[in-house]
Design a protein around this motif. Structure first.
Motif, PDB file in Angstrom:
ATOM      1  N   LEU A 103       0.825  -1.207   0.000  1.00  0.00           N
ATOM      2  CA  LEU A 103       0.000   0.000   0.000  1.00  0.00           C
ATOM      3  C   LEU A 103       0.857   1.253   0.000  1.00  0.00           C
ATOM      4  O   LEU A 103       0.450   2.280  -0.558  1.00  0.00           O
ATOM      5  N   ALA A 104       2.032   1.214   0.635  1.00  0.00           N
ATOM      6  CA  ALA A 104       2.924   2.376   0.582  1.00  0.00           C
ATOM      7  C   ALA A 104       3.362   2.631  -0.859  1.00  0.00           C
ATOM      8  O   ALA A 104       3.387   3.777  -1.323  1.00  0.00           O
ATOM      9  N   ASP A 105       3.698   1.564  -1.586  1.00  0.00           N
ATOM     10  CA  ASP A 105       4.051   1.721  -3.002  1.00  0.00           C
ATOM     11  C   ASP A 105       2.868   2.244  -3.803  1.00  0.00           C
ATOM     12  O   ASP A 105       3.028   3.063  -4.714  1.00  0.00           O
ATOM     13  N   LEU A 106       1.678   1.763  -3.477  1.00  0.00           N
ATOM     14  CA  LEU A 106       0.481   2.229  -4.172  1.00  0.00           C
ATOM     15  C   LEU A 106       0.254   3.716  -3.913  1.00  0.00           C
ATOM     16  O   LEU A 106      -0.085   4.480  -4.830  1.00  0.00           O
ATOM     17  N   ARG A 107       0.454   4.152  -2.674  1.00  0.00           N
ATOM     18  CA  ARG A 107       0.282   5.574  -2.355  1.00  0.00           C
ATOM     19  C   ARG A 107       1.325   6.420  -3.081  1.00  0.00           C
ATOM     20  O   ARG A 107       1.024   7.506  -3.593  1.00  0.00           O
ATOM     21  N   ILE A 108       2.566   5.939  -3.129  1.00  0.00           N
ATOM     22  CA  ILE A 108       3.621   6.683  -3.823  1.00  0.00           C
ATOM     23  C   ILE A 108       3.302   6.790  -5.312  1.00  0.00           C
ATOM     24  O   ILE A 108       3.474   7.848  -5.937  1.00  0.00           O
ATOM     25  N   GLY A 109       2.820   5.691  -5.891  1.00  0.00           N
ATOM     26  CA  GLY A 109       2.451   5.741  -7.301  1.00  0.00           C
ATOM     27  C   GLY A 109       1.350   6.748  -7.580  1.00  0.00           C
ATOM     28  O   GLY A 109       1.400   7.497  -8.565  1.00  0.00           O
ATOM     29  N   ARG A 110       0.360   6.812  -6.719  1.00  0.00           N
ATOM     30  CA  ARG A 110      -0.714   7.796  -6.897  1.00  0.00           C
ATOM     31  C   ARG A 110      -0.192   9.218  -6.699  1.00  0.00           C
ATOM     32  O   ARG A 110      -0.651  10.159  -7.356  1.00  0.00           O
ATOM     33  N   ASN A 111       0.770   9.400  -5.810  1.00  0.00           N
ATOM     34  CA  ASN A 111       1.382  10.717  -5.645  1.00  0.00           C
ATOM     35  C   ASN A 111       2.173  11.123  -6.885  1.00  0.00           C
ATOM     36  O   ASN A 111       2.172  12.293  -7.283  1.00  0.00           O
ATOM     37  N   VAL A 112       2.843  10.148  -7.501  1.00  0.00           N
ATOM     38  CA  VAL A 112       3.557  10.430  -8.751  1.00  0.00           C
ATOM     39  C   VAL A 112       2.565  10.891  -9.820  1.00  0.00           C
ATOM     40  O   VAL A 112       2.821  11.855 -10.559  1.00  0.00           O
ATOM     41  N   ILE A 113       1.420  10.216  -9.895  1.00  0.00           N
ATOM     42  CA  ILE A 113       0.398  10.614 -10.869  1.00  0.00           C
ATOM     43  C   ILE A 113      -0.080  12.026 -10.610  1.00  0.00           C
ATOM     44  O   ILE A 113      -0.241  12.838 -11.544  1.00  0.00           O
ATOM     45  N   ALA A 114      -0.319  12.371  -9.353  1.00  0.00           N
ATOM     46  CA  ALA A 114      -0.791  13.722  -9.016  1.00  0.00           C
ATOM     47  C   ALA A 114       0.238  14.781  -9.406  1.00  0.00           C
ATOM     48  O   ALA A 114      -0.118  15.855  -9.932  1.00  0.00           O
ATOM     49  N   ILE A 115       1.504  14.507  -9.174  1.00  0.00           N
ATOM     50  CA  ILE A 115       2.539  15.484  -9.530  1.00  0.00           C
ATOM     51  C   ILE A 115       2.646  15.635 -11.039  1.00  0.00           C
ATOM     52  O   ILE A 115       2.741  16.760 -11.568  1.00  0.00           O
ATOM     53  N   ARG A 116       2.616  14.538 -11.756  1.00  0.00           N
ATOM     54  CA  ARG A 116       2.745  14.622 -13.210  1.00  0.00           C
ATOM     55  C   ARG A 116       1.556  15.369 -13.827  1.00  0.00           C
ATOM     56  O   ARG A 116       1.720  16.122 -14.788  1.00  0.00           O
ATOM     57  N   ARG A 117       0.376  15.162 -13.262  1.00  0.00           N
ATOM     58  CA  ARG A 117      -0.788  15.882 -13.774  1.00  0.00           C
ATOM     59  C   ARG A 117      -0.705  17.372 -13.476  1.00  0.00           C
ATOM     60  O   ARG A 117      -1.268  18.194 -14.208  1.00  0.00           O
ATOM     61  N   ALA A 118      -0.032  17.727 -12.378  1.00  0.00           N
ATOM     62  CA  ALA A 118       0.007  19.131 -11.954  1.00  0.00           C
ATOM     63  C   ALA A 118       1.194  19.902 -12.529  1.00  0.00           C
ATOM     64  O   ALA A 118       1.306  21.103 -12.282  1.00  0.00           O
ATOM     65  N   LEU A 119       2.057  19.229 -13.273  1.00  0.00           N
ATOM     66  CA  LEU A 119       3.261  19.915 -13.766  1.00  0.00           C
ATOM     67  C   LEU A 119       2.927  21.152 -14.591  1.00  0.00           C
ATOM     68  O   LEU A 119       3.584  22.195 -14.475  1.00  0.00           O
TER      69      LEU A 119
END
Length: 690
Positions: A589-605
């Protein structure tokens, strides 16, 4: 305690038959009787193949038949075509013929293991049918065309009969099962989140997260059967897939909420407003689903309102509170939407839902496929077949062709398992236990049977009993060898034959095939569960590293679905792993949360100023390098200090920029990354000189 009291305390299942299991067994028996009658009437040369196919293809859930019947028939035709093309043309080169058939079977098993949908039955049946058609005639391929037509007719009659009978008589439906699974998931998620918000997060997360992920993956596999259900499915496929996506969102959001609460609780006591909000959320999670729907919207608004009431620029604790409140609001909204979808199952007419599904053309939930594991299964199958045929040819054993055919059947049946050896051991035991029953029927009962109807009546006790065992999930693995031993040993033909030497030779062929398969499984397929889990964890790390690379394209929904599916596969395997296994340190789940955070950052660039955008790209590069290295090494390497400094710089840049809101998705994603990668690090300084 008296005898009457002890008897009353025993489970009712010991005294009463399960009606559903009994109906399943009766449906299979009726299909078997019809199949046997057609085979005798049409003078098919091997009616026992048709009878065995009935029980090999029988499934306790009727809705699962319809997608499989077409795939199985297609697989039979494919395997038959390959046999007709290959065997006559290579009859003068038996070594090359064996290699070709082994390679074809291995390829089919590779595709079947890789697919993981009902379409896998096409590849599995192609492998099985080509093996049972070709191997008995490798030494005399002159009649392969006639034999192939006969095997296709026998298996086709069996598959059509069992599908029609179960579809008409068996009351199972996929829709109620999906509804039950969804309700159970929502209840488990609410209970887990309620306990996690009570500051017992870590232990509870370890105990429950795997079960929740496995439920999500199972729900998607069930949704595949919905278009083929025997009743109009009120829970349309699109609605079930929407529900699955909501449930997949609930899991990481609830985990992130509990993680932020852990971070806050480790410092100063919670503010009264936040403590009250958490208590209200826990109380809300204890309410029935209907009340959760009615009160959820107001609760989510309270969470978002508290999230924006932070100082400017916000402190690290302000960011943790904002992250906690926002994730809690998103969790509440996702949970409410999941409750709404579950409640609406059955309320929308099937026709309207089917039209909507056709318009939207919703695809299946993404599945995580492992080419390495599939290749291992295919290679092991091909190797096993080569070894079987080599022993058969070298020993010049007359019944060796039957051994190869049985071994191919068993190998194809258990190709999807990591370590089939324990199951094969039980398979051998069930076969040996059934031989006395087969001998009793062959030499004591059948000689007194005259006519088809009497044959069906005398077979009923054995077939109904074993069919009832097949309907029980805990005992179904023992039913197939019992059916195989009984049916093959009796050797149903157009006239009765009871030869002891033939009985012994056929029995030895079956046992030899099982032992050969077990030996090959011990040599090539005894893959440790931890090895499989490590492969999945490494694949997950590699995909996160690739997704974090700013230059690479990414599909957020695809990655989230595959990560949830992979977490569910890991769950099933880790359930049988030892509790002290080092892989438990790899927090899915920690990896899953990090992956979702990566998605949020890439969308917000594209929504942040250029200086902040550069800082975010540095963070993404650091995440990409870390997870790519973890994937290559296969070890949970700690995050470097340079990555922590980069995250702190990016947070400081966003906090000091007055144009950006404190609840900006990218800022909350940075907070989540720091909490997951550096939980014990001191609080950062929210200034640009970090």
């Amino acid at each position: 305690m008296s005898a009457i009291t002890r008897a009353a305390s025993l489970p009712r299942s010991l005294f009463l038959f399960d009606p559903q299991k009994l109906l399943f067994s009766l449906s299979s028996f009726i299909a078997a009787a019809i199949t046997l009658g057609i085979a005798f009437e049409a003078s098919l040369p091997r009616p026992w193949w048709a009878l065995l196919t009935v029980y090999v293809t029988a499934q306790p859930m009727a809705g699962a038949f319809r997608p499989k019947i077409l795939y199985r028939l297609g697989g039979i035709l494919t395997g038959a075509t390959v046999s007709i093309l290959v065997v006559p043309n290579l009859q003068h080169a038996p070594e090359l013929l064996v290699l070709c058939m082994a390679g074809w079977t291995g390829l089919c098993i590779y595709l079947a293991v890789l697919d993981r949908t009902p379409r896998a039955f096409l590849f599995q049946m192609a492998a099985f049918s080509s093996a049972v058609i070709s191997f008995p005639y490798l030494d005399d391929p002159a009649d392969v065309f006639t034999t192939t037509i006969s095997r296709v007719e026998e298996m086709t009659v069996a598959i059509v009969s069992v599908s029609l009978v179960h579809g008409l008589l068996q009351p199972w439906s996929v829709t109620p099962v999906i509804h039950h699974r969804a309700l159970a998931f929502l209840a488990d998620a609410a209970r887990w989140t309620r306990d996690a918000l009570g500051q017992r997060h870590t232990r509870l997360e370890y105990e429950h997260r795997r079960k929740l992920a496995a439920d999500i993956a199972e729900l998607g596999m069930m949704a595949i059967h919905l278009p083929f259900d025997q009743r109009p499915a009120s829970a349309g496929r699109k609605r079930v897939l929407d529900l699955q996506k909501q449930l997949a969102t609930i899991l990481p959001l609830a985990s992130a909420t509990a993680n932020r609460l852990d971070m806050l609780s480790a410092g100063a006591p919670l503010e009264p407003a936040l403590a009250q909000l958490i208590d209200d959320t826990r109380a809300w999670l204890a309410k029935p689903p209907q009340e959760q729907q009615a009160l959820g919207h107001e609760l989510a608004i309270r969470c978002r309102t508290l999230a924006v009431q932070r100082s400017a620029p916000p402190s690290w604790r302000d960011l943790l509170i904002a992250s906690l409140c926002m994730r809690m609001a998103e969790f509440v909204e996702a949970h409410v939407e999941g409750c709404r979808l579950v409640q609406q199952m059955g309320s929308t007419p099937a026709q309207r839902d089917a039209k909507r599904a056709r318009k939207t053309r919703e695809k299946s939930f993404p599945l995580a496929r492992d080419h390495g594991l599939a290749m291992l299964a295919g290679l092991a199958t091909a190797t096993a077949i080569i070894l079987y045929c080599a022993v058969w040819i070298l020993l010049a054993w007359p019944n060796g062709s039957a051994t190869a055919a049985f071994a191919a059947l068993i190998t194809c049946s258990f190709a999807t398992q990591d370590d089939p050896a324990p199951v094969l051991g039980r398979y051998l035991g069930a076969t040996l236990l059934t031989f006395p029953l087969a001998a009793f029927y062959l030499f004591a009962v059948l000689p007194r049977v005259d006519g088809y109807m009497m044959l069906v009546v005398t077979l009923a006790p054995a077939l109904l009993s074993i069919g009832y065992i097949q309907a029980s999930p805990s005992l179904s693995a023992r039913a197939l060898p019992m059916f195989s031993c009984l049916i093959v040993a009796l050797g149903f033909l157009d006239r009765f034959l009871a030869d002891f030497a033939t009985f012994i030779n056929v029995g030895l062929a079956q046992v030899g095939g099982i032992i050969a398969t077990l030996a090959v499984a011990k040599l090539f397929r005894s893959v440790n569960v931890r090895w499989t889990v490590r492969r999945m964890v490494r694949n997950n790390w590699i995909e996160i590293g690739q997704m974090a690379a700013p230059a690479r394209p990414f599909r957020a929904a695809q990655w989230t679905g595959k990560a949830i599916d992979r977490l569910g596969q890991i769950a099933a395997r880790m359930a049988v792993a030892e509790g002290d296994d080092v892989l438990h340190a790899a927090d899915g789940l920690a990896d899953l949360r990090i992956g979702r955070n990566v998605i949020a950052i890439r969308r917000a660039l594209s929504t942040v100023p250029a200086p902040t955008q550069a800082a975010l790209r540095d963070v993404l590069d650091g995440i990409s390098a870390l997870f790519q290295l973890r994937g290559r090494k296969g070890v949970l390497l700690p995050a470097p200090v340079s990555l922590q400094a980069g995250i702190d710089r990016a947070m400081a840049a966003m906090c000091t920029d007055k144009r950006l809101d404190p609840t900006h998705p990218a800022l909350l994603a940075l907070v989540g990354m720091r909490c997951n990668l550096f939980p014990a690090a001191p609080s950062p300084r929210m200034t640009r000189d970090v």
